[in-house]
Write a protein that holds these residues in place. Structure first.
Motif, PDB file in Angstrom:
ATOM      1  N   ASP A 106       0.832  -1.215   0.000  1.00  0.00           N
ATOM      2  CA  ASP A 106       0.000   0.000   0.000  1.00  0.00           C
ATOM      3  C   ASP A 106       0.863   1.261   0.000  1.00  0.00           C
ATOM      4  OD1 ASP A 106      -2.430  -1.454   0.122  1.00  0.00           O
ATOM      5  OD2 ASP A 106      -2.100  -1.792   2.253  1.00  0.00           O
ATOM      6  N   LEU A 107       1.596   1.482  -1.056  1.00  0.00           N
ATOM      7  CA  LEU A 107       2.430   2.676  -1.152  1.00  0.00           C
ATOM      8  C   LEU A 107       1.573   3.895  -1.480  1.00  0.00           C
ATOM      9  CD1 LEU A 107       5.376   1.226  -3.254  1.00  0.00           C
ATOM     10  CD2 LEU A 107       5.481   1.955  -0.880  1.00  0.00           C
ATOM     11  N   ASN A 108       2.029   5.061  -1.034  1.00  0.00           N
ATOM     12  CA  ASN A 108       1.374   6.306  -1.407  1.00  0.00           C
ATOM     13  C   ASN A 108       2.383   7.443  -1.351  1.00  0.00           C
ATOM     14  OD1 ASN A 108       1.527   7.181   1.344  1.00  0.00           O
ATOM     15  ND2 ASN A 108      -0.296   5.988   1.781  1.00  0.00           N
ATOM     16  N   GLY A 109       1.996   8.578  -1.872  1.00  0.00           N
ATOM     17  CA  GLY A 109       2.847   9.762  -1.824  1.00  0.00           C
ATOM     18  C   GLY A 109       4.166   9.586  -2.554  1.00  0.00           C
ATOM     19  N   LEU A 112       5.265   6.012  -3.467  1.00  0.00           N
ATOM     20  CA  LEU A 112       4.590   5.483  -4.655  1.00  0.00           C
ATOM     21  C   LEU A 112       5.215   6.049  -5.924  1.00  0.00           C
ATOM     22  CD1 LEU A 112       2.355   3.825  -5.968  1.00  0.00           C
ATOM     23  CD2 LEU A 112       0.829   5.785  -5.670  1.00  0.00           C
ATOM     24  N   ARG A 113       5.507   7.342  -5.933  1.00  0.00           N
ATOM     25  CA  ARG A 113       6.141   7.939  -7.112  1.00  0.00           C
ATOM     26  C   ARG A 113       7.509   7.324  -7.363  1.00  0.00           C
ATOM     27  NH1 ARG A 113       4.569  12.896  -4.843  1.00  0.00           N
ATOM     28  NH2 ARG A 113       6.705  13.634  -4.783  1.00  0.00           N
ATOM     29  N   ASN A 116       6.941   3.838  -8.781  1.00  0.00           N
ATOM     30  CA  ASN A 116       6.445   3.859 -10.155  1.00  0.00           C
ATOM     31  C   ASN A 116       7.570   4.001 -11.172  1.00  0.00           C
ATOM     32  OD1 ASN A 116       3.766   3.422  -9.543  1.00  0.00           O
ATOM     33  ND2 ASN A 116       3.263   5.590  -9.454  1.00  0.00           N
TER      34      ASN A 116
END
Length: 164
Positions: A106-109, A112-113, A116
């Motif tokens: 659950d990566l974010n912020g 996550l970038r 990606n």
């Protein structure tokens, strides 16, 4: 200065510390821990990026393999196939390291970038026929979660390529 000798002053001071200073100190500690963790994550990301840039220099040093072209070179001699395999093994090792260091469910912020960009690199290489066909050999002994991840990416990319 006589108020310093009164018990009521010290009782009030202890309440002030309990209500304001102690929670502020906890907040400050957690904030500093977070900053330190973010700095460590950034350093790990930069190290991986530098390793990928070093890998690309190796690719540039081997233009006869045409590793950056859209289509794989088919007519390689034995020595070229050996070099290509070694270069792909280096790449797979780098991808696995990036996965282990950077990937979470659950990566974010920012995380996550960062991930990606690695996902894009992996997808780009998985589109290559020669890389795709060598995956079973390249993935022997690798982390099982990483193996599942990159196999899924490779299959997605090959399906997308066939659909074009």
């Amino acid at each position: 200065m006589s108020f310093l000798l009164q018990d009521s002053f010290w009782e009030l001071a202890s309440y002030v510390v309990t209500v304001f200073a102690f929670p502020f100190a906890i907040f400050l500690f957690l904030f500093e821990q977070r900053k330190e963790r973010d700095a460590e994550d950034e350093e790990a990301y930069q190290m991986l990026q530098n390793a990928y840039n070093d890998f690309l220099k190796i690719v540039l040093d081997n233009p006869d393999l045409q590793l950056r072209s859209a289509t794989a070179k088919i007519d390689l001699n034995d020595e070229q196939r050996e070099r290509r395999l070694i270069i792909f093994e280096m790449l797979m090792s780098l991808f696995e390291r990036a996965y282990i260091v950077s990937y979470e469910q659950d990566l974010n912020g920012v995380a996550l970038r960062r991930w990606n960009s690695w996902d894009d690199y992996m997808r780009e290489w998985c589109r290559r026929e020669d890389f795709f066909h060598l995956l079973p050999q390249l993935l022997r002994g690798e982390d099982p979660d990483f193996t599942r991840y990159i196999r899924n990416l490779a299959e997605e990319e090959q399906r997308a390529k066939a659909a074009q």
